[in-house]
Structure formats: structure tokens, C-alpha cells
Scaffold this motif. Structure first.
Motif, PDB file in Angstrom:
ATOM      1  N   UNK A  49      17.408 -47.234 -13.454  1.00  0.00           N
ATOM      2  CA  UNK A  49      18.713 -47.140 -12.802  1.00  0.00           C
ATOM      3  C   UNK A  49      18.730 -45.999 -11.784  1.00  0.00           C
ATOM      4  N   UNK A  50      18.101 -44.893 -12.133  1.00  0.00           N
ATOM      5  CA  UNK A  50      18.049 -43.745 -11.215  1.00  0.00           C
ATOM      6  C   UNK A  50      17.298 -44.118  -9.929  1.00  0.00           C
ATOM      7  N   UNK A  51      16.267 -44.939 -10.062  1.00  0.00           N
ATOM      8  CA  UNK A  51      15.497 -45.368  -8.885  1.00  0.00           C
ATOM      9  C   UNK A  51      16.363 -46.218  -7.943  1.00  0.00           C
ATOM     10  N   UNK A  52      17.247 -47.039  -8.513  1.00  0.00           N
ATOM     11  CA  UNK A  52      18.106 -47.916  -7.703  1.00  0.00           C
ATOM     12  C   UNK A  52      19.396 -47.235  -7.260  1.00  0.00           C
ATOM     13  N   UNK A  53      19.967 -46.446  -8.165  1.00  0.00           N
ATOM     14  CA  UNK A  53      21.263 -45.810  -7.926  1.00  0.00           C
ATOM     15  C   UNK A  53      21.153 -44.320  -8.261  1.00  0.00           C
ATOM     16  N   UNK A  54      20.695 -43.509  -7.319  1.00  0.00           N
ATOM     17  CA  UNK A  54      20.509 -42.069  -7.581  1.00  0.00           C
ATOM     18  C   UNK A  54      21.817 -41.390  -8.002  1.00  0.00           C
ATOM     19  N   UNK A  55      21.670 -40.323  -8.789  1.00  0.00           N
ATOM     20  CA  UNK A  55      22.858 -39.654  -9.322  1.00  0.00           C
ATOM     21  C   UNK A  55      22.956 -38.179  -8.941  1.00  0.00           C
ATOM     22  N   UNK A  56      22.144 -37.724  -8.003  1.00  0.00           N
ATOM     23  CA  UNK A  56      22.218 -36.328  -7.579  1.00  0.00           C
ATOM     24  C   UNK A  56      23.480 -36.055  -6.778  1.00  0.00           C
ATOM     25  N   UNK A  57      24.118 -34.935  -7.074  1.00  0.00           N
ATOM     26  CA  UNK A  57      25.337 -34.530  -6.370  1.00  0.00           C
ATOM     27  C   UNK A  57      25.162 -33.115  -5.828  1.00  0.00           C
ATOM     28  N   UNK A  58      25.261 -32.986  -4.522  1.00  0.00           N
ATOM     29  CA  UNK A  58      25.235 -31.644  -3.943  1.00  0.00           C
ATOM     30  C   UNK A  58      26.651 -31.089  -3.986  1.00  0.00           C
ATOM     31  N   UNK A  59      26.843 -30.071  -4.806  1.00  0.00           N
ATOM     32  CA  UNK A  59      28.147 -29.432  -4.932  1.00  0.00           C
ATOM     33  C   UNK A  59      28.188 -28.252  -3.974  1.00  0.00           C
ATOM     34  N   UNK A  60      29.280 -27.519  -3.961  1.00  0.00           N
ATOM     35  CA  UNK A  60      29.382 -26.436  -2.987  1.00  0.00           C
ATOM     36  C   UNK A  60      28.285 -25.391  -3.177  1.00  0.00           C
ATOM     37  N   UNK A  61      27.990 -24.993  -4.416  1.00  0.00           N
ATOM     38  CA  UNK A  61      26.971 -23.969  -4.643  1.00  0.00           C
ATOM     39  C   UNK A  61      25.746 -24.483  -5.393  1.00  0.00           C
ATOM     40  N   UNK A  62      25.907 -25.558  -6.147  1.00  0.00           N
ATOM     41  CA  UNK A  62      24.851 -26.016  -7.040  1.00  0.00           C
ATOM     42  C   UNK A  62      24.572 -27.500  -6.824  1.00  0.00           C
ATOM     43  N   UNK A  63      23.494 -27.947  -7.475  1.00  0.00           N
ATOM     44  CA  UNK A  63      23.205 -29.372  -7.509  1.00  0.00           C
ATOM     45  C   UNK A  63      23.352 -29.861  -8.943  1.00  0.00           C
ATOM     46  N   UNK A  64      23.936 -31.033  -9.100  1.00  0.00           N
ATOM     47  CA  UNK A  64      24.124 -31.611 -10.428  1.00  0.00           C
ATOM     48  C   UNK A  64      23.649 -33.059 -10.391  1.00  0.00           C
ATOM     49  N   UNK A  65      23.411 -33.613 -11.571  1.00  0.00           N
ATOM     50  CA  UNK A  65      23.068 -35.026 -11.674  1.00  0.00           C
ATOM     51  C   UNK A  65      23.714 -35.593 -12.927  1.00  0.00           C
ATOM     52  N   UNK A  66      24.067 -36.870 -12.836  1.00  0.00           N
ATOM     53  CA  UNK A  66      24.719 -37.560 -13.951  1.00  0.00           C
ATOM     54  C   UNK A  66      23.966 -38.865 -14.230  1.00  0.00           C
ATOM     55  N   UNK A  67      22.715 -38.771 -14.693  1.00  0.00           N
ATOM     56  CA  UNK A  67      21.967 -39.999 -14.966  1.00  0.00           C
ATOM     57  C   UNK A  67      22.572 -40.775 -16.134  1.00  0.00           C
ATOM     58  N   UNK A  68      22.551 -42.089 -16.003  1.00  0.00           N
ATOM     59  CA  UNK A  68      23.067 -42.962 -17.049  1.00  0.00           C
ATOM     60  C   UNK A  68      22.441 -44.342 -16.873  1.00  0.00           C
ATOM     61  N   UNK A  69      22.647 -45.203 -17.851  1.00  0.00           N
ATOM     62  CA  UNK A  69      22.092 -46.552 -17.776  1.00  0.00           C
ATOM     63  C   UNK A  69      23.035 -47.536 -18.450  1.00  0.00           C
TER      64      UNK A  69
END
Length: 152
Positions: A49-69
Motif C-alpha cells: 500500500x505504501x508503494x501505491x499510496x505514500x503516507x509521508x507528510x511534510x509538516x512545518x518542522x518535522x516529517x511524519x508518516x501514517x502507514x496503514x493497509x
């Protein structure tokens, strides 16, 4: 259901050291799998799912990810929270050609599709608060992370 209902102390990892996104996924999957929350197929499901629908989020100061399936890989709902000692590269949710250096990860194991949207809404309150993210990244143990999430 609240995000706190799904975040257990045993499912929180602080200052995790991994070399890659794949290593990160394996570590977090093992936590979920050994605790009986997900099926063996969960790891492949997350990676595909991550390969098809990436979950990385560039926030104001940090980077986050919300991987799920997909729900078929989940036995019981749970959320794993991990802070990383060094960022891991994810592709951006908004523009998959861009990389995001991720410092904090919320891996969702959700059984009901409507619950996923609710969890994302609740997480957005955390992800939009630089102060909370800073506190989470400085935390040394799971209890601290859970207390920080309670304040969101």
C-alpha cells in the motif's frame, strides 16, 4: 473510538534506530504481530500500500508518516507510535515524487474503514502541533508518549 484506546504502551517505540523504511516496517509489524493484533500478511500489505499510496507528510518542522493497509490484514485494531533517532525517507502523500524525512510514525492497524477516517482526524490535531511533536520526539519511553497524546 479514540486514538488513546488503540495506543498501548507496548506498541510505542521511542528513539528507534533503523536504516530504512523497510526496516522500520519490519520492527513495527513485529510488535503488532507478536501481540496478536495483525495477521502475517500485514507486513506485505503495508509495504504494497505504501508503494501505491505514500503516507509521508511534510509538516512545518518535522516529517511524519501514517502507514496503514487493508482491514483484511488486521485481527484487532491498534496504533503503533514510533519516534526515530534518525529520519527515514518516505514518499510524500501530497506529491509522490517528493521525499519526506520522517521523524515520527503512526502505523495504523484498523479493522473498520470508518474508524480509519476518525483516527486520521484525531492524529491531525497532534501532527499540526509542533510543540506536541517536539515533546514526543524528546520522550524516552512509551508512557511519556501516551501522556502527550492525552493532551492533544
Amino acid at each position: 473510538m479514540k486514538i488513546l484506546d488503540l495506543v498501548k504502551k507496548d506498541l510505542v517505540v521511542t528513539k528507534l534506530e533503523v536504516e530504512s523504511r523497510g526496516d522500520l516496517f519490519k520492527v513495527l509489524y513485529e510488535k503488532l504481530y507478536s501481540a496478536g493484533f495483525v495477521k502475517e500478511s500485514f507486513l506485505d500489505g503495508i509495504e504494497n500500500r505504501e508503494a501505491k499510496f505514500p503516507t509521508g507528510l511534510q509538516l512545518s518542522k518535522y516529517g511524519a508518516a501514517i502507514p496503514h493497509t487493508d482491514p483484511e490484514h488486521v485481527i484487532e485494531p491498534a496504533v503503533v507510535v514510533a519516534t526515530l533517532s534518525q529520519p527515514v525517507i518516505f514518499k510524500s502523500m501530497e506529491n509522490p515524487t517528493n521525499d519526506v524525512k520522517v521523524n515520527i510514525v503512526f502505523m495504523l492497524a484498523i479493522k473498520e474503514p470508518h474508524m480509519q477516517l476518525e483516527m486520521l482526524k484525531q492524529m491531525s490535531r497532534i501532527l499540526q502541533n509542533d510543540s506536541l511533536l517536539e515533546q514526543m520526539l524528546q520522550a524516552n519511553e512509551g508512557d511519556e508518549i501516551i501522556e502527550i497524546i492525552k493532551t492533544a
